[in-house]
Design an enzyme around this catalytic site. Structure first.
Site, short mmCIF file in Angstrom:
data_model
loop_
_atom_site.label_atom_id
_atom_site.label_comp_id
_atom_site.label_asym_id
_atom_site.label_seq_id
_atom_site.Cartn_x
_atom_site.Cartn_y
_atom_site.Cartn_z
N ASP A 82 45.29 13.48 33.71
CA ASP A 82 44.03 12.99 34.25
C ASP A 82 43.73 11.64 33.60
O ASP A 82 43.68 11.54 32.36
CB ASP A 82 42.94 14.02 33.88
CG ASP A 82 41.59 13.68 34.47
OD1 ASP A 82 41.37 12.52 34.89
OD2 ASP A 82 40.73 14.58 34.49
N TYR B 235 30.96 5.33 45.38
CA TYR B 235 32.40 5.00 45.43
C TYR B 235 32.58 3.48 45.49
O TYR B 235 33.37 2.90 44.75
CB TYR B 235 33.01 5.68 46.66
CG TYR B 235 34.42 5.23 47.01
CD1 TYR B 235 35.53 5.75 46.35
CD2 TYR B 235 34.64 4.30 48.03
CE1 TYR B 235 36.82 5.35 46.69
CE2 TYR B 235 35.93 3.90 48.38
CZ TYR B 235 37.01 4.42 47.70
OH TYR B 235 38.28 4.02 48.04
N ALA C 254 45.21 5.51 41.40
CA ALA C 254 44.56 6.82 41.24
C ALA C 254 43.06 6.67 41.40
O ALA C 254 42.46 5.75 40.86
CB ALA C 254 44.87 7.40 39.86
N ALA C 255 42.46 7.56 42.16
CA ALA C 255 41.00 7.49 42.34
C ALA C 255 40.48 8.77 42.97
O ALA C 255 41.21 9.49 43.63
CB ALA C 255 40.64 6.31 43.24
N GLY D 39 25.19 7.61 57.32
CA GLY D 39 25.78 6.76 56.29
C GLY D 39 27.08 6.07 56.71
O GLY D 39 27.60 5.27 55.96
N ASN E 5 41.35 0.08 56.23
CA ASN E 5 41.61 1.52 56.35
C ASN E 5 43.11 1.73 56.48
O ASN E 5 43.69 1.45 57.52
CB ASN E 5 40.90 2.10 57.57
CG ASN E 5 39.44 2.37 57.28
OD1 ASN E 5 38.81 1.62 56.53
ND2 ASN E 5 38.91 3.44 57.84
N VAL F 219 41.10 9.38 59.61
CA VAL F 219 40.93 9.76 61.01
C VAL F 219 42.25 9.81 61.80
O VAL F 219 42.44 10.71 62.62
CB VAL F 219 39.86 8.85 61.69
CG1 VAL F 219 40.31 7.41 61.79
CG2 VAL F 219 39.45 9.37 63.03
N1 NAD Z 1 43.32 5.24 52.22
C1 NAD Z 1 42.59 4.16 52.41
O1 NAD Z 1 42.32 3.75 53.53
C2 NAD Z 1 42.07 3.33 51.26
C3 NAD Z 1 41.26 2.23 51.53
C4 NAD Z 1 40.80 1.47 50.47
C5 NAD Z 1 41.16 1.79 49.17
N2 NAD Z 1 41.94 2.89 48.95
C6 NAD Z 1 42.30 3.21 47.57
O2 NAD Z 1 43.69 3.38 47.48
C7 NAD Z 1 43.99 4.29 46.43
C8 NAD Z 1 44.91 5.40 46.91
O3 NAD Z 1 44.24 6.13 47.93
P1 NAD Z 1 45.00 7.16 48.88
O4 NAD Z 1 44.40 7.02 50.23
O5 NAD Z 1 46.46 7.04 48.69
O6 NAD Z 1 44.45 8.55 48.31
P2 NAD Z 1 45.21 9.82 47.67
O7 NAD Z 1 44.15 10.84 47.40
O8 NAD Z 1 46.36 10.23 48.53
O9 NAD Z 1 45.75 9.24 46.30
C9 NAD Z 1 45.02 9.25 45.11
C10 NAD Z 1 45.90 9.84 44.03
O10 NAD Z 1 45.21 9.76 42.78
C11 NAD Z 1 45.35 11.01 42.12
N3 NAD Z 1 44.19 11.19 41.25
C12 NAD Z 1 42.90 11.39 41.62
N4 NAD Z 1 42.12 11.53 40.55
C13 NAD Z 1 42.93 11.41 39.46
C14 NAD Z 1 42.70 11.47 38.08
N5 NAD Z 1 41.48 11.71 37.56
N6 NAD Z 1 43.77 11.31 37.24
C15 NAD Z 1 45.01 11.09 37.73
N7 NAD Z 1 45.28 11.03 39.05
C16 NAD Z 1 44.25 11.19 39.90
C17 NAD Z 1 45.42 12.04 43.21
O11 NAD Z 1 46.01 13.27 42.82
C18 NAD Z 1 46.23 11.32 44.27
O12 NAD Z 1 47.62 11.54 44.10
C19 NAD Z 1 42.64 4.77 45.89
O13 NAD Z 1 42.30 3.97 44.79
C20 NAD Z 1 41.71 4.50 47.05
O14 NAD Z 1 40.38 4.34 46.62
C21 NAD Z 1 42.40 3.68 49.96
#
Ligand code: NAD
Length: 309
Positions: free
Chosen positions: A51, A141, A73-74, A267, A170, A184
Protein backbone atom coordinates in the site's frame (compact mmCIF):
# COMPACT_ATOMS: atom_id res chain seq x y z
CA UNK A 1 16.61 2.43 -16.98
CA UNK A 2 15.31 1.15 -13.64
CA UNK A 3 11.69 2.23 -13.49
CA UNK A 4 9.33 1.89 -10.52
CA UNK A 5 5.72 1.80 -11.75
CA UNK A 6 3.05 2.29 -9.10
CA UNK A 7 -0.39 0.87 -9.85
CA UNK A 8 1.19 -1.54 -12.33
CA UNK A 9 -1.45 -4.22 -11.69
CA UNK A 10 -4.14 -1.80 -12.86
CA UNK A 11 -5.55 -0.94 -16.25
CA UNK A 12 -3.31 1.87 -17.56
CA UNK A 13 -0.06 1.25 -15.67
CA UNK A 14 0.04 -2.47 -16.51
CA UNK A 15 -0.02 -1.49 -20.19
CA UNK A 16 2.72 1.09 -19.48
CA UNK A 17 4.84 -1.47 -17.59
CA UNK A 18 4.52 -3.91 -20.51
CA UNK A 19 5.84 -1.26 -22.90
CA UNK A 20 8.75 -0.42 -20.60
CA UNK A 21 9.70 -4.10 -20.30
CA UNK A 22 9.35 -4.49 -24.07
CA UNK A 23 11.72 -1.53 -24.55
CA UNK A 24 14.34 -3.30 -22.40
CA UNK A 25 13.93 -1.34 -19.16
CA UNK A 26 14.19 -2.95 -15.74
CA UNK A 27 10.74 -2.55 -14.17
CA UNK A 28 9.32 -2.99 -10.69
CA UNK A 29 5.63 -2.69 -9.88
CA UNK A 30 4.15 -1.47 -6.59
CA UNK A 31 0.47 -2.24 -6.10
CA UNK A 32 -1.80 -3.29 -3.24
CA UNK A 33 -4.18 -5.08 -5.64
CA UNK A 34 -7.14 -3.06 -4.35
CA UNK A 35 -8.50 -2.57 -7.89
CA UNK A 36 -5.69 -4.12 -9.94
CA UNK A 37 -5.10 -7.77 -10.73
CA UNK A 38 -2.07 -9.98 -10.28
CA UNK A 39 -2.57 -11.40 -13.80
CA UNK A 40 -1.97 -7.91 -15.27
CA UNK A 41 1.53 -7.64 -13.82
CA UNK A 42 4.24 -8.17 -16.39
CA UNK A 43 6.01 -11.45 -15.52
CA UNK A 44 9.40 -9.82 -16.13
CA UNK A 45 8.70 -7.06 -13.60
CA UNK A 46 9.62 -7.34 -9.95
CA UNK A 47 6.43 -7.09 -7.86
CA UNK A 48 6.05 -5.40 -4.48
CA UNK A 49 2.59 -5.93 -2.99
CA UNK A 50 2.41 -2.78 -0.92
CA UNK A 51 0.00 0.00 0.00
CA UNK A 52 1.58 3.33 -1.00
CA UNK A 53 -0.16 5.00 1.95
CA UNK A 54 2.01 2.93 4.30
CA UNK A 55 5.43 4.55 4.88
CA UNK A 56 6.93 1.05 4.43
CA UNK A 57 6.75 1.87 0.70
CA UNK A 58 9.97 3.83 1.24
CA UNK A 59 11.85 0.55 1.72
CA UNK A 60 11.17 -0.28 -1.92
CA UNK A 61 13.30 2.67 -3.04
CA UNK A 62 16.24 1.32 -1.03
CA UNK A 63 15.70 -2.18 -2.37
CA UNK A 64 15.04 -1.52 -6.08
CA UNK A 65 17.00 1.74 -6.44
CA UNK A 66 14.84 3.19 -9.23
CA UNK A 67 16.08 5.99 -11.49
CA UNK A 68 12.55 6.81 -12.65
CA UNK A 69 9.25 6.81 -10.77
CA UNK A 70 6.08 6.41 -12.85
CA UNK A 71 3.13 7.04 -10.54
CA UNK A 72 -0.27 5.67 -11.51
CA UNK A 73 -1.52 4.07 -8.27
CA UNK A 74 -4.61 5.86 -7.02
CA UNK A 75 -8.04 5.69 -5.53
CA UNK A 76 -9.77 6.39 -8.88
CA UNK A 77 -13.44 6.79 -8.02
CA UNK A 78 -14.85 10.33 -8.01
CA UNK A 79 -18.07 9.31 -6.14
CA UNK A 80 -16.03 7.46 -3.48
CA UNK A 81 -13.90 10.57 -3.02
CA UNK A 82 -17.09 12.59 -2.47
CA UNK A 83 -18.34 10.14 0.16
CA UNK A 84 -14.97 9.79 1.86
CA UNK A 85 -12.58 12.68 1.14
CA UNK A 86 -10.18 11.50 3.86
CA UNK A 87 -10.00 7.99 2.39
CA UNK A 88 -9.23 9.51 -1.00
CA UNK A 89 -6.56 11.82 0.43
CA UNK A 90 -5.00 8.92 2.36
CA UNK A 91 -3.99 7.31 -0.95
CA UNK A 92 -3.97 10.19 -3.43
CA UNK A 93 -2.24 12.76 -1.21
CA UNK A 94 -0.49 10.92 1.65
CA UNK A 95 0.46 7.94 -0.51
CA UNK A 96 1.89 10.31 -3.08
CA UNK A 97 3.85 12.17 -0.38
CA UNK A 98 5.35 8.88 0.79
CA UNK A 99 6.57 8.24 -2.75
CA UNK A 100 7.92 11.78 -3.10
CA UNK A 101 9.81 11.31 0.17
CA UNK A 102 11.29 8.16 -1.39
CA UNK A 103 12.34 10.22 -4.42
CA UNK A 104 13.96 12.83 -2.19
CA UNK A 105 15.78 10.31 -0.02
CA UNK A 106 17.02 8.12 -2.85
CA UNK A 107 18.13 10.57 -5.54
CA UNK A 108 15.52 9.76 -8.17
CA UNK A 109 16.30 11.35 -11.57
CA UNK A 110 12.88 11.61 -13.15
CA UNK A 111 9.22 11.40 -12.19
CA UNK A 112 6.14 10.87 -14.35
CA UNK A 113 2.96 11.79 -12.45
CA UNK A 114 -0.60 11.10 -13.52
CA UNK A 115 -3.15 13.79 -12.95
CA UNK A 116 -6.48 14.15 -14.73
CA UNK A 117 -7.55 16.59 -17.44
CA UNK A 118 -11.05 15.26 -16.85
CA UNK A 119 -11.26 16.78 -13.37
CA UNK A 120 -8.60 19.43 -12.64
CA UNK A 121 -10.17 22.09 -14.89
CA UNK A 122 -13.62 21.67 -13.33
CA UNK A 123 -16.38 22.85 -15.64
CA UNK A 124 -14.61 25.33 -17.97
CA UNK A 125 -16.50 28.08 -19.78
CA UNK A 126 -14.69 27.38 -23.05
CA UNK A 127 -13.51 24.14 -24.61
CA UNK A 128 -11.23 22.44 -25.42
CA UNK A 129 -9.30 23.06 -22.19
CA UNK A 130 -5.59 23.73 -22.48
CA UNK A 131 -2.98 23.76 -19.73
CA UNK A 132 -3.30 27.52 -19.15
CA UNK A 133 -6.90 27.09 -17.95
CA UNK A 134 -7.48 27.73 -14.23
CA UNK A 135 -7.27 24.70 -11.97
CA UNK A 136 -10.73 24.40 -10.40
CA UNK A 137 -11.35 20.82 -9.32
CA UNK A 138 -14.88 20.14 -8.09
CA UNK A 139 -14.38 16.81 -6.28
CA UNK A 140 -11.98 15.61 -3.57
CA UNK A 141 -10.45 13.29 -6.21
CA UNK A 142 -9.74 16.30 -8.45
CA UNK A 143 -8.46 18.34 -5.51
CA UNK A 144 -6.05 15.52 -4.62
CA UNK A 145 -4.81 15.16 -8.21
CA UNK A 146 -4.24 18.93 -8.50
CA UNK A 147 -2.59 19.07 -5.07
CA UNK A 148 -0.30 16.27 -6.18
CA UNK A 149 0.89 18.44 -9.07
CA UNK A 150 1.92 21.18 -6.63
CA UNK A 151 3.74 18.76 -4.33
CA UNK A 152 5.58 17.31 -7.33
CA UNK A 153 6.82 20.75 -8.31
CA UNK A 154 7.96 21.43 -4.75
CA UNK A 155 9.86 18.12 -4.41
CA UNK A 156 11.46 18.45 -7.86
CA UNK A 157 13.21 21.59 -6.63
CA UNK A 158 14.14 20.04 -3.31
CA UNK A 159 15.51 16.85 -4.75
CA UNK A 160 16.71 18.01 -8.15
CA UNK A 161 14.78 15.65 -10.39
CA UNK A 162 12.81 16.51 -13.53
CA UNK A 163 9.19 15.61 -14.11
CA UNK A 164 6.29 15.45 -16.52
CA UNK A 165 2.69 15.52 -15.31
CA UNK A 166 0.08 13.92 -17.55
CA UNK A 167 -3.46 15.25 -17.47
CA UNK A 168 -5.29 12.37 -19.10
CA UNK A 169 -8.65 12.53 -20.79
CA UNK A 170 -10.93 9.49 -20.41
CA UNK A 171 -8.65 6.55 -21.05
CA UNK A 172 -10.23 3.36 -22.40
CA UNK A 173 -8.96 0.08 -23.80
CA UNK A 174 -7.92 -3.47 -22.90
CA UNK A 175 -7.85 -4.30 -19.16
CA UNK A 176 -10.10 -1.38 -18.27
CA UNK A 177 -12.11 -2.01 -15.14
CA UNK A 178 -15.80 -1.07 -15.33
CA UNK A 179 -15.51 1.76 -12.79
CA UNK A 180 -13.42 4.88 -12.40
CA UNK A 181 -13.51 7.96 -14.56
CA UNK A 182 -13.89 6.43 -17.99
CA UNK A 183 -15.37 3.02 -17.37
CA UNK A 184 -18.31 3.57 -19.70
CA UNK A 185 -16.75 1.85 -22.73
CA UNK A 186 -15.99 -1.29 -20.77
CA UNK A 187 -19.34 -1.14 -18.89
CA UNK A 188 -21.26 -1.07 -22.18
CA UNK A 189 -19.18 -3.86 -23.73
CA UNK A 190 -19.37 -6.11 -20.69
CA UNK A 191 -23.10 -5.67 -20.24
CA UNK A 192 -23.86 -6.46 -23.88
CA UNK A 193 -21.56 -9.47 -23.68
CA UNK A 194 -23.61 -10.64 -20.67
CA UNK A 195 -26.79 -10.24 -22.74
CA UNK A 196 -28.00 -7.25 -20.73
CA UNK A 197 -29.02 -3.81 -21.98
CA UNK A 198 -26.84 -1.15 -20.35
CA UNK A 199 -28.30 2.03 -18.86
CA UNK A 200 -27.56 5.49 -20.21
CA UNK A 201 -28.01 8.11 -17.49
CA UNK A 202 -29.84 11.33 -18.34
CA UNK A 203 -30.07 12.15 -22.03
CA UNK A 204 -26.62 10.71 -22.81
CA UNK A 205 -25.27 14.11 -23.81
CA UNK A 206 -22.34 14.24 -21.34
CA UNK A 207 -19.23 14.94 -23.39
CA UNK A 208 -15.78 13.51 -22.70
CA UNK A 209 -12.44 13.12 -24.46
CA UNK A 210 -11.82 9.38 -25.00
CA UNK A 211 -8.18 8.46 -25.53
CA UNK A 212 -7.02 4.92 -26.28
CA UNK A 213 -4.69 3.31 -23.74
CA UNK A 214 -2.12 2.46 -26.45
CA UNK A 215 -1.77 6.17 -27.19
CA UNK A 216 -1.44 6.92 -23.47
CA UNK A 217 1.29 4.28 -23.18
CA UNK A 218 3.21 5.98 -26.00
CA UNK A 219 3.15 9.26 -24.06
CA UNK A 220 4.62 7.43 -21.06
CA UNK A 221 7.43 6.06 -23.21
CA UNK A 222 8.21 9.39 -24.89
CA UNK A 223 8.23 11.24 -21.57
CA UNK A 224 11.08 9.10 -20.25
CA UNK A 225 13.38 11.30 -22.32
CA UNK A 226 11.48 14.49 -23.12
CA UNK A 227 9.79 17.29 -21.20
CA UNK A 228 11.12 19.26 -18.29
CA UNK A 229 8.89 20.13 -15.34
CA UNK A 230 5.71 20.56 -17.27
CA UNK A 231 2.08 19.40 -17.19
CA UNK A 232 0.60 18.24 -20.50
CA UNK A 233 -2.90 17.23 -21.52
CA UNK A 234 -3.18 13.77 -23.07
CA UNK A 235 -6.39 13.62 -25.08
CA UNK A 236 -7.74 13.69 -28.60
CA UNK A 237 -9.50 17.08 -28.56
CA UNK A 238 -12.56 15.29 -29.97
CA UNK A 239 -15.80 15.71 -28.01
CA UNK A 240 -17.73 12.43 -27.78
CA UNK A 241 -21.01 12.05 -25.90
CA UNK A 242 -22.34 8.93 -24.17
CA UNK A 243 -24.85 8.22 -26.93
CA UNK A 244 -21.99 8.20 -29.46
CA UNK A 245 -20.00 5.86 -27.20
CA UNK A 246 -22.94 3.47 -27.14
CA UNK A 247 -23.36 3.65 -30.91
CA UNK A 248 -19.64 2.86 -31.36
CA UNK A 249 -19.93 -0.13 -28.99
CA UNK A 250 -23.05 -1.39 -30.78
CA UNK A 251 -21.26 -1.10 -34.14
CA UNK A 252 -18.10 -2.84 -32.87
CA UNK A 253 -20.16 -5.68 -31.42
CA UNK A 254 -22.72 -5.77 -34.24
CA UNK A 255 -25.37 -5.67 -31.50
CA UNK A 256 -28.43 -3.48 -31.86
CA UNK A 257 -29.82 -3.89 -28.31
CA UNK A 258 -31.28 -0.52 -27.30
CA UNK A 259 -29.92 0.98 -24.08
CA UNK A 260 -32.18 1.57 -21.06
CA UNK A 261 -32.43 5.09 -19.76
CA UNK A 262 -31.89 6.11 -16.17
CA UNK A 263 -31.98 9.36 -14.19
CA UNK A 264 -29.17 11.88 -14.75
CA UNK A 265 -26.38 11.43 -12.22
CA UNK A 266 -25.75 14.27 -9.80
CA UNK A 267 -22.38 15.93 -10.15
CA UNK A 268 -21.53 14.67 -13.65
CA UNK A 269 -19.73 17.43 -15.59
CA UNK A 270 -21.62 18.36 -18.73
CA UNK A 271 -18.60 18.55 -20.99
CA UNK A 272 -14.82 18.33 -20.96
CA UNK A 273 -12.34 17.75 -23.75
CA UNK A 274 -8.72 18.69 -24.06
CA UNK A 275 -6.35 20.55 -26.30
CA UNK A 276 -3.21 18.38 -26.38
CA UNK A 277 -1.03 20.51 -28.66
CA UNK A 278 1.49 21.10 -25.85
CA UNK A 279 2.12 17.34 -25.64
CA UNK A 280 2.78 17.36 -29.37
CA UNK A 281 5.21 20.26 -29.06
CA UNK A 282 7.07 18.93 -26.03
CA UNK A 283 6.88 15.15 -26.37
CA UNK A 284 6.18 14.78 -30.08
CA UNK A 285 2.99 12.98 -29.01
CA UNK A 286 -0.25 12.83 -30.95
CA UNK A 287 -3.15 10.41 -30.55
CA UNK A 288 -3.16 7.85 -33.36
CA UNK A 289 -6.05 5.49 -32.62
CA UNK A 290 -9.47 6.58 -33.87
CA UNK A 291 -12.30 6.07 -31.38
CA UNK A 292 -14.11 3.45 -33.45
CA UNK A 293 -10.88 1.44 -33.89
CA UNK A 294 -10.06 1.68 -30.18
CA UNK A 295 -13.55 0.50 -29.20
CA UNK A 296 -13.18 -2.43 -31.58
CA UNK A 297 -9.82 -3.39 -30.07
CA UNK A 298 -11.32 -3.13 -26.58
CA UNK A 299 -14.25 -5.36 -27.52
CA UNK A 300 -11.90 -7.92 -29.12
CA UNK A 301 -9.86 -8.00 -25.93
CA UNK A 302 -12.91 -8.74 -23.72
CA UNK A 303 -14.31 -11.24 -26.24
CA UNK A 304 -11.00 -13.16 -26.40
CA UNK A 305 -10.64 -13.03 -22.63
CA UNK A 306 -14.11 -14.52 -22.18
CA UNK A 307 -13.15 -17.31 -24.58
CA UNK A 308 -9.95 -17.85 -22.60
CA UNK A 309 -7.79 -16.93 -25.64
N1 NAD B 1 -8.90 5.70 -16.48
C1 NAD B 1 -8.94 6.99 -16.77
O1 NAD B 1 -9.66 7.44 -17.65
C2 NAD B 1 -8.08 7.99 -16.04
C3 NAD B 1 -8.21 9.35 -16.35
C4 NAD B 1 -7.40 10.26 -15.69
C5 NAD B 1 -6.46 9.82 -14.76
N2 NAD B 1 -6.39 8.49 -14.48
C6 NAD B 1 -5.40 8.06 -13.49
O2 NAD B 1 -4.63 7.02 -14.04
C7 NAD B 1 -4.17 6.17 -12.98
C8 NAD B 1 -4.49 4.72 -13.28
O3 NAD B 1 -5.90 4.57 -13.36
P1 NAD B 1 -6.59 3.26 -13.96
O4 NAD B 1 -7.78 3.72 -14.73
O5 NAD B 1 -5.57 2.41 -14.60
O6 NAD B 1 -7.17 2.60 -12.63
P2 NAD B 1 -6.90 1.16 -11.94
O7 NAD B 1 -7.80 1.10 -10.75
O8 NAD B 1 -7.01 0.07 -12.95
O9 NAD B 1 -5.39 1.29 -11.47
C9 NAD B 1 -5.01 1.81 -10.22
C10 NAD B 1 -4.05 0.81 -9.59
O10 NAD B 1 -3.57 1.38 -8.37
C11 NAD B 1 -3.63 0.36 -7.36
N3 NAD B 1 -3.79 1.02 -6.08
C12 NAD B 1 -4.87 1.70 -5.62
N4 NAD B 1 -4.66 2.15 -4.38
C13 NAD B 1 -3.40 1.74 -4.03
C14 NAD B 1 -2.63 1.89 -2.87
N5 NAD B 1 -3.08 2.53 -1.78
N6 NAD B 1 -1.38 1.34 -2.86
C15 NAD B 1 -0.90 0.67 -3.93
N7 NAD B 1 -1.61 0.50 -5.06
C16 NAD B 1 -2.84 1.03 -5.10
C17 NAD B 1 -4.81 -0.50 -7.73
O11 NAD B 1 -4.78 -1.80 -7.16
C18 NAD B 1 -4.72 -0.52 -9.24
O12 NAD B 1 -3.91 -1.59 -9.70
C19 NAD B 1 -4.81 6.71 -11.70
O13 NAD B 1 -3.88 7.58 -11.09
C20 NAD B 1 -5.99 7.49 -12.22
O14 NAD B 1 -6.38 8.50 -11.33
C21 NAD B 1 -7.17 7.56 -15.09
Amino acid sequence: MRILVTGGAGFIASNVADAYVQAGHEVAVVDNLSSGFRENINPKARFYEQDIADPKVLDIFADFKPEVLNHHAAQISVPLSVDDPRGDARVNVMGWLNLLEGCRAHGIKRVLYVSSGGVVYGDPEQLPADETFPIRPESPYGIAKATGEHYLHFYSRQADFTYVTFRYGNVYGPRQVPHGEAGVVSIFIQSLMAGKAPTIFGDGSCIRDYVFVGDVVRANVLALGKGENVAVNIGTGIPTDVNQVYQAVQAAMKNQTPALSGPARRGDLKAIYLNASLAEKILGWKPEVRFMDGVKKTYEYFRDKAKGV
